[in-house]
Write an enzyme that holds these catalytic residues in place. Structure first.
Site, PDB file in Angstrom:
ATOM      1  N   HIS A  71       0.818  -1.212   0.000  1.00 13.65           N
ATOM      2  CA  HIS A  71       0.000   0.000   0.000  1.00 13.65           C
ATOM      3  C   HIS A  71       0.845   1.252   0.000  1.00 13.65           C
ATOM      4  O   HIS A  71       2.044   1.219   0.255  1.00 13.65           O
ATOM      5  CB  HIS A  71      -0.978  -0.005   1.178  1.00 13.65           C
ATOM      6  CG  HIS A  71      -0.337  -0.009   2.530  1.00 13.65           C
ATOM      7  ND1 HIS A  71       0.172   1.123   3.117  1.00 13.65           N
ATOM      8  CD2 HIS A  71      -0.148  -1.017   3.418  1.00 13.65           C
ATOM      9  CE1 HIS A  71       0.651   0.814   4.320  1.00 13.65           C
ATOM     10  NE2 HIS A  71       0.478  -0.484   4.526  1.00 13.65           N
ATOM     11  N   CYS A  87       2.999  -4.886   6.749  1.00 13.05           N
ATOM     12  CA  CYS A  87       2.698  -4.620   5.348  1.00 13.05           C
ATOM     13  C   CYS A  87       3.908  -4.014   4.635  1.00 13.05           C
ATOM     14  O   CYS A  87       4.881  -3.601   5.264  1.00 13.05           O
ATOM     15  CB  CYS A  87       1.520  -3.657   5.231  1.00 13.05           C
ATOM     16  SG  CYS A  87      -0.064  -4.385   5.679  1.00 13.05           S
TER      17      CYS A  87
END
Length: 112
Positions: A71, A87
């Protein structure tokens, strides 16, 4: 037609986009911190969401490991560091660029 796959190298803090076995793009990333390390293994991109809100920047690409993804970020100074909850963070422009190239189902290999 390109046959893209992604390799995330945690120690290099880099994401590599490959066409077959040839690296066609390289992006700097942020990875998980010591207590919330980025998982290693073989995954796939299973969804994409623009403007997910919160700390995820302009785009979220979910991985086949639940709760993990590639992301953007609202903290560009974090790129290059081990600071996330596991992440893979990218600059917003970079994640948009990558997302425009790779379809859902793209293989993602995460390695130390």
């Amino acid at each position: 037609m390109p046959h893209y796959r992604i390799i995330v190298d945690i120690s290099d803090r880099a994401l590599y986009l490959l066409d077959g076995n040839r690296v066609v793009r390289q992006f700097p990333i942020a990875v998980g911190k010591m207590l919330t390390q980025t998982p290693t293994g073989e995954f796939k991109i299973i969804n994409k969401q623009e403007n997910p809100g919160g700390p995820f920047g302009v785009l979220w690409m979910g991985l086949s490991k639940p709760h993990y993804g590639i992301h953007g970020t609202n903290d560009p100074a974090s790129i290059g560091r081990a600071v996330s909850h596991g992440c893979i963070r990218m600059y917003n422009d970079d994640v948009l660029d990558l997302s425009s190239l790779v379809p859902i189902g793209t293989r993602v290999t995460i390695r130390n």
